[in-house]
Scaffold this active site. Structure first.
Site, short mmCIF file in Angstrom:
data_model
loop_
_atom_site.label_atom_id
_atom_site.label_comp_id
_atom_site.label_asym_id
_atom_site.label_seq_id
_atom_site.Cartn_x
_atom_site.Cartn_y
_atom_site.Cartn_z
N ASP A 198 0.96 -1.30 -0.10
CA ASP A 198 0.04 0.02 0.05
C ASP A 198 0.83 1.12 -0.19
OD1 ASP A 198 -2.62 1.46 0.31
OD2 ASP A 198 -1.49 1.88 2.39
N SER A 199 0.52 2.32 -0.21
CA SER A 199 0.88 3.50 -0.29
C SER A 199 1.47 3.93 1.25
CB SER A 199 0.05 4.64 -0.67
OG SER A 199 -1.24 4.68 -0.22
N GLU A 257 -5.88 9.65 9.34
CA GLU A 257 -4.59 9.50 9.92
C GLU A 257 -4.41 10.52 11.22
OE1 GLU A 257 -1.42 8.93 7.99
OE2 GLU A 257 -2.17 7.79 6.52
N HIS A 308 -8.33 3.26 3.67
CA HIS A 308 -8.42 4.14 5.04
C HIS A 308 -9.79 4.16 5.51
CE1 HIS A 308 -4.27 5.66 4.31
NE2 HIS A 308 -4.27 6.23 5.36
N1 DGL Z 1 -4.22 3.65 0.36
C1 DGL Z 1 -4.71 4.58 -0.57
C2 DGL Z 1 -5.95 3.87 -1.61
O1 DGL Z 1 -6.36 2.89 -0.99
C3 DGL Z 1 -5.13 5.94 -0.05
C4 DGL Z 1 -3.97 6.81 0.49
C5 DGL Z 1 -3.03 7.57 -0.43
O2 DGL Z 1 -3.62 8.43 -1.18
O3 DGL Z 1 -1.99 7.19 -0.76
O4 DGL Z 1 -6.69 4.53 -2.29
#
Ligand code: DGL
Length: 273
Positions: free
Chosen positions: A19-20, A160, A194
């Site tokens: 994930d990011s 967050e 999230h």
């Molecule tokens: N994890 C990202 C998603 O599911 C959201 C967070 C980001 O913008 O990096 O889209």
């Protein structure tokens, strides 16, 4: 699914999830519950998050770099646990992967089509919504269904911040969801990793007539199926190993991540790119 499994990956290899940042831990949590004997290696690109507001080129280059990193660690299956990455870089990952690749968009689309009888709402980051990836996946499964999408860029920072049941988050949700609720929908896809943390608040705002679709649970189920089909379930029945790799210093990841995961972390490693 036609895939060639990496020569060195075996049933004892870990599942790679990425994930990011920390959001994909909601997927890890679902995997831990559904597949309690599987080792997992999770990669969170905490130094470069958020992805949801970046260009497609940048997201593709970051995403393939992470996929390569995990394949070099001999994972037996890759899960793109970030909707933004799956939306614009899922194809690029599949093209280079030597293991099966699952992603949250496909899982979310399937779950929504299964439960919806009227119409489907989708919420996500601006990149995910602008890519139209959810509408495409949903229409590939059920061409006639109405899909109403809405970008919710403020949700990621609110989560967050830990404002999961805060008045500001409630007002923000009401504002974002107003145009979606005008439409005839009975399912709302949480198209960002999230958002499952906002489930109680969103359910409250949406009301009882709308079911929330959390792709984490569906993807854990798909993973179990793929492992069974490919004979890749871990034969060992001991305590599984969970490794976490991040790109920024691990402190914030550990603090906020334990909220996502509902448990403390043991093995956290930082890589610098
Ligand atoms: N994890 C990202 C998603 O599911 C959201 C967070 C980001 O913008 O990096 O889209």
């Amino acid at each position: 699914m036609t895939v060639t499994v990496s020569r060195s990956a075996s049933a004892r290899s870990p599942i790679g999830v990425f994930d990011s940042g920390i959001g994909g831990l909601t997927v890890v949590r679902a995997l831990m519950e559904r597949l309690p004997f599987e080792d997992i290696i999770y990669f969170g690109d905490t130094a470069r998050v958020p992805y949801g507001v970046k260009s497609v080129d940048t997201i593709q280059s970051f995403t393939t770099q992470i996929a390569d990193f995990l394949m070099a660690r001999d994972v037996k299956l890759l899960i793109i646990a970030c909707n933004t990455m799956a939306a614009v870089a899922g194809e690029a990952v599949r093209q280079r992967a030597n293991v099966p690749v699952l992603d949250v968009i496909d899982a979310g689309a399937r779950a929504a089509v299964d439960i919806s009888r009227k119409g489907i709402g989708v919420i996500g980051t601006p990149t995910t919504i602008n890519s139209n990836a959810y509408a495409r996946s949903i229409h590939a499964l059920s061409p006639g269904v109405h899909v109403h999408s809405q970008a919710c860029p403020l949700f990621v920072p609110l989560v967050e911040e830990g404002w999961l049941d805060h008045e500001v988050t409630r007002l923000t949700a009401r504002e974002y969801l107003k145009p979606v609720f005008v439409e005839q929908i009975d399912a709302l896809v949480l198209g960002c990793t999230h958002y499952p943390l906002l489930k109680p608040l969103l359910q409250d705002v949406a009301g009882p007539g709308i079911k929330l679709v959390d792709s984490a649970i569906t993807i854990a189920e798909q993973t179990a199926q793929v492992l069974a089909e490919m004979g890749l379930h871990n034969p060992q029945r001991g305590e599984p190993r969970y490794d976490y790799v991040v790109t920024d210093i691990p402190l914030r990841f550990q603090t906020i991540g334990s909220r996502f995961l509902g448990r403390e972390f043991k093995h956290v490693e930082q890589v610098r790119w």
